[in-house]
Design an enzyme around this catalytic site. Structure first.
Site, PDB file in Angstrom:
ATOM      1  N   GLU A  32       0.815  -1.221   0.000  1.00 42.70           N
ATOM      2  CA  GLU A  32       0.000   0.000   0.000  1.00 42.70           C
ATOM      3  C   GLU A  32       0.848   1.272   0.000  1.00 42.70           C
ATOM      4  O   GLU A  32       0.432   2.299  -0.522  1.00 42.70           O
ATOM      5  CB  GLU A  32      -0.929   0.031   1.220  1.00 42.70           C
ATOM      6  CG  GLU A  32      -2.307  -0.518   0.992  1.00 42.70           C
ATOM      7  CD  GLU A  32      -3.050   0.091  -0.205  1.00 42.70           C
ATOM      8  OE1 GLU A  32      -3.167   1.335  -0.296  1.00 42.70           O
ATOM      9  OE2 GLU A  32      -3.514  -0.672  -1.055  1.00 42.70           O
TER      10      GLU A  32
ATOM     11  N   HIS B 120       3.734   1.815  -1.560  1.00 44.62           N
ATOM     12  CA  HIS B 120       4.074   2.119  -2.965  1.00 44.62           C
ATOM     13  C   HIS B 120       2.840   2.600  -3.727  1.00 44.62           C
ATOM     14  O   HIS B 120       2.910   3.544  -4.512  1.00 44.62           O
ATOM     15  CB  HIS B 120       4.570   0.862  -3.690  1.00 44.62           C
ATOM     16  CG  HIS B 120       5.813   0.257  -3.127  1.00 44.62           C
ATOM     17  ND1 HIS B 120       5.817  -0.951  -2.468  1.00 44.62           N
ATOM     18  CD2 HIS B 120       7.097   0.671  -3.162  1.00 44.62           C
ATOM     19  CE1 HIS B 120       7.048  -1.250  -2.109  1.00 44.62           C
ATOM     20  NE2 HIS B 120       7.851  -0.283  -2.507  1.00 44.62           N
TER      21      HIS B 120
ATOM     22  N   GLN C  83      23.023  -1.137  -4.235  1.00 39.72           N
ATOM     23  CA  GLN C  83      22.713  -0.507  -2.947  1.00 39.72           C
ATOM     24  C   GLN C  83      22.680  -1.511  -1.798  1.00 39.72           C
ATOM     25  O   GLN C  83      22.337  -1.163  -0.681  1.00 39.72           O
ATOM     26  CB  GLN C  83      21.421   0.311  -3.036  1.00 39.72           C
ATOM     27  CG  GLN C  83      20.147  -0.491  -3.208  1.00 39.72           C
ATOM     28  CD  GLN C  83      18.958   0.422  -3.487  1.00 39.72           C
ATOM     29  OE1 GLN C  83      18.847   1.016  -4.562  1.00 39.72           O
ATOM     30  NE2 GLN C  83      18.052   0.561  -2.526  1.00 39.72           N
TER      31      GLN C  83
HETATM   32  O1  PAF Z   1      13.346   3.081  -2.051  1.00 36.00           O
HETATM   33  C1  PAF Z   1      13.611   2.206  -2.895  1.00 36.00           C
HETATM   34  O2  PAF Z   1      12.828   1.285  -3.163  1.00 36.00           O
HETATM   35  C2  PAF Z   1      14.949   2.244  -3.612  1.00 36.00           C
HETATM   36  O3  PAF Z   1      15.973   2.647  -2.773  1.00 36.00           O
HETATM   37  C3  PAF Z   1      14.939   3.066  -4.918  1.00 36.00           C
HETATM   38  C4  PAF Z   1      14.662   4.543  -4.661  1.00 36.00           C
HETATM   39  C5  PAF Z   1      13.875   2.510  -5.859  1.00 36.00           C
HETATM   40  C6  PAF Z   1      16.303   2.962  -5.602  1.00 36.00           C
HETATM   41  O4  PAF Z   1      16.636   1.644  -5.890  1.00 36.00           O
END
Ligand code: PAF
Length: 280
Positions: free
Chosen positions: A35, A37, A61
């Site tokens: 929810e 997103h 990341q």
């Molecule tokens: O917040 C996230 O899901 C990620 O860090 C992003 C901004 C999509 C970058 O990979």
């Protein structure tokens, strides 16, 4: 809804839309949508002619030993949800096409990335800044929508966009919570039923700090100590609880202007974060 799988195709589609004068709104995600997103997608849907969402679990990341391989994925479900929310273009590239062999260029924000989550995850924000720069160069959006749950990420990316004169507006959307207050996160599904119950301690701790702040408390030590008390009653391990300046993320002792109280707590390897802004 069209699914686009290569960076080249994404950029060509975006260029054509820009030439046609369309306003492009963008929501970058790592998928396994919840929810939280969907609320960002709805914010973007209202303002954009064309809505682009991306699903890409960005390997750069994640540090060594972090949960890259275990990160939850369910593309079919994500695709259905995006379609239902009115996404026009869903960008779903592979790591191989996003990071071609010989990738050696990085975007590093140096003032806000080293503290809070960056202290325990030293390559995290370099990966986030690099991938978001790449995504912005491919999607060419007028604006991008990011969640306030990732408070540090939001501030780092705003700073990056400003510092590099990237022509995009950064819009933020509020944290969406479960009925009991737990901030929605793709990682929540890895909590055991017992841990899931305990995990509301992040929200409860922040609630206590907010109450104290409203009652006039201005000492960062007092506020963090009361959050700590709440967390320590659970099986969670505290990574950090900090009160920092809302803009420069420097630690503060006495709250005189807007501050961010942020925390990260681990439940058997599942790292949860949450935050509240005080005095804004
Ligand atoms: O917040 C996230 O899901 C990620 O860090 C992003 C901004 C999509 C970058 O990979």
């Amino acid at each position: 809804m069209k699914i686009i799988r290569t960076p080249r195709e994404m950029q060509q589609a975006a260029q054509a839309l820009r030439r046609a004068g369309k306003t492009i709104g963008f929501v970058p995600t790592m998928g396994f949508l919840h929810e939280g997103h969907l609320s960002l997608i709805r914010i973007a849907r209202e303002r954009a002619d064309v809505l682009v969402a991306s699903i890409f679990v960005n390997p750069t990341q994640f540090g060594p030993g972090e949960d890259l391989d275990a990160y939850p994925r369910d593309f079919e479900r994500d695709e259905r949800l995006c379609c239902e929310e009115g996404v026009d273009l869903l960008f779903y590239p592979t790591p191989e096409t996003m990071y071609l062999e010989g990738h050696s260029t990085w975007v590093e924000e140096e003032a806000l990335s080293g503290m809070l989550c960056g202290a325990a995850r030293p390559v995290h924000f370099r990966g986030v800044c690099t991938v978001v720069t790449k995504l912005l160069n491919l999607v060419l959006p007028d604006f991008m929508v990011l969640g306030e749950k990732d408070a540090q990420q939001l501030r780092v990316l705003r700073r990056m966009v400003r510092n590099l004169n990237i022509p995009v507006d950064v819009v933020s959307g509020p944290t969406v919570r479960e009925a009991d207050g737990l901030a929605m996160s793709s990682r929540n599904k890895y909590l055991s039923p017992e841990e899931r119950k305990e995990a509301i301690c992040l929200f409860q701790g922040l609630g206590k700090a907010k109450e104290q702040f409203s009652a006039g408390e201005r000492s960062a030590d007092v506020l963090t100590a009361s959050v700590r008390d709440v967390i320590e009653k659970t099986s969670g391990t505290i990574d950090y609880i900090e009160v920092v300046d809302d803009e420069n993320l420097q630690r503060i002792k006495v709250l005189e202007k807007p501050a961010l109280i942020a925390l990260a707590v681990k439940f058997s390897g599942v790292r949860l974060i949450d935050n509240a802004v005080l005095g804004k």
